[in-house]
Design a protein around this motif. Structure first.
Motif, mmCIF file in Angstrom:
data_model
loop_
_atom_site.group_PDB
_atom_site.id
_atom_site.type_symbol
_atom_site.label_atom_id
_atom_site.label_comp_id
_atom_site.label_asym_id
_atom_site.label_seq_id
_atom_site.Cartn_x
_atom_site.Cartn_y
_atom_site.Cartn_z
ATOM 1 N N ALA A 13 0.618 -0.955 -0.074
ATOM 2 C CA ALA A 13 0.073 -0.069 -0.080
ATOM 3 C C ALA A 13 0.730 1.249 0.062
ATOM 4 C CB ALA A 13 -0.991 0.044 1.144
ATOM 5 N N VAL A 14 1.932 1.105 0.856
ATOM 6 C CA VAL A 14 2.901 2.404 0.872
ATOM 7 C C VAL A 14 3.601 2.507 -0.406
ATOM 8 C CG1 VAL A 14 4.911 3.329 2.156
ATOM 9 C CG2 VAL A 14 3.132 2.249 3.483
ATOM 10 N N ALA A 15 3.906 1.423 -1.001
ATOM 11 C CA ALA A 15 4.844 1.371 -2.345
ATOM 12 C C ALA A 15 4.070 2.059 -3.359
ATOM 13 C CB ALA A 15 5.238 0.153 -2.543
ATOM 14 N N LEU A 29 10.702 3.359 1.781
ATOM 15 C CA LEU A 29 9.607 2.689 1.777
ATOM 16 C C LEU A 29 9.270 1.830 2.971
ATOM 17 C CD1 LEU A 29 9.569 1.311 -1.830
ATOM 18 C CD2 LEU A 29 8.069 3.361 -0.887
ATOM 19 N N ALA A 30 10.235 1.418 3.542
ATOM 20 C CA ALA A 30 10.180 0.411 4.668
ATOM 21 C C ALA A 30 9.649 1.528 6.142
ATOM 22 C CB ALA A 30 11.638 -0.121 5.277
ATOM 23 N N ARG A 31 10.482 2.652 5.867
ATOM 24 C CA ARG A 31 10.324 3.551 7.142
ATOM 25 C C ARG A 31 8.730 3.994 6.992
ATOM 26 N NH1 ARG A 31 9.270 8.536 8.273
ATOM 27 N NH2 ARG A 31 9.515 9.110 5.926
ATOM 28 N N ARG A 32 8.206 4.436 6.040
ATOM 29 C CA ARG A 32 6.798 4.852 5.914
ATOM 30 C C ARG A 32 6.056 3.419 6.133
ATOM 31 N NH1 ARG A 32 6.825 8.420 0.171
ATOM 32 N NH2 ARG A 32 8.771 9.428 0.455
ATOM 33 N N ALA A 33 6.436 2.488 5.978
ATOM 34 C CA ALA A 33 5.365 1.172 6.220
ATOM 35 C C ALA A 33 5.524 0.913 7.821
ATOM 36 C CB ALA A 33 5.726 -0.040 5.281
ATOM 37 N N GLY A 34 6.392 1.336 8.461
ATOM 38 C CA GLY A 34 6.644 0.897 9.811
ATOM 39 C C GLY A 34 7.165 -0.315 9.947
#
Length: 203
Positions: free
Chosen positions: A20-22, A38-43
């Motif tokens: 979803a974030v990607a 992307l990892a940071r935004r996805a938590g």
């Protein structure tokens, strides 16, 4: 819930959140968003992201699987139209609208250096070539039209810079109408969609 089912559930949730974030990031910012961002935004941690998607190419292919399938179905819909020009027009309008909504997919689809979904894209291209030949045989599409003109239209579409998604969609509709008039063998003046308010300087 035991540890193993809980871990599987957590893994599914992480994968869904990463995708979803990607999708949102690629659509808004293009393909260059770093994997760690992307990892940071996805938590999630980078290791979790890479466990699900070992490479960025794998992430892109999965993230864009749905719009790629939609591309194929749009071209199939155009080929099913009784009138060759109506089918060609429908495909150009819908492809440009789809690409206007998702800048990331637009750039992945027209990329020459990477094969994020080579088999699906090759099939879609074959269908597009058949659509083009059909419209030429009917006499509606100009004889010197080539597949690269579709790519050129999509690349021009990607260049639209607008202050809102609505303005971008409106500008894309007008561009599609202008493109179609230039593609037709015997252009017939038609009313254009309303213009969109666009910034005068590039961003």
């Amino acid at each position: 819930m035991t540890d193993e089912p809980r871990q599987r559930s957590d893994a599914r949730d992480n994968r869904a959140r990463i995708l979803a974030v990607a999708r949102a990031a690629f659509a808004a910012e293009g393909l260059d968003v770093p994997m760690r961002e992307l990892a940071r935004r996805a938590g999630v941690g980078p290791a979790t992201l890479y466990r699900h998607f070992p490479t960025k190419e794998a992430l892109l292919a999965t993230a864009f699987a749905e719009p790629m399938a939609l591309c194929s179905s749009i071209v199939e819909e155009g080929l099913a139209a009784a009138d060759p020009w109506d089918g060609f027009r429908l495909v150009i309008e819908k492809l440009m609208a789809l690409h206007a909504r998702d800048r990331g997919f637009a750039r992945a689809f027209t990329s020459r250096g990477q094969d994020y979904f080579a088999a699906d894209r090759d099939r879609t291209v074959r269908l597009l070539l058949h659509l083009i030949r059909r419209a030429k045989r009917s006499g509606d599409l100009r004889r010197d039209f080539v597949f690269e003109d579709v790519v050129l239209a999509l690349m021009a579409n990607d260049g639209i810079r607008a202050d809102s998604e609505a303005a971008r969609a409106a500008a894309s509709r007008r561009l599609a109408a202008l493109m179609l008039q230039s593609f037709r063998a015997s252009p017939k003046p038609a009313k254009l969609p309303p213009p969109a308010r666009l910034p005068l300087t590039a961003r």
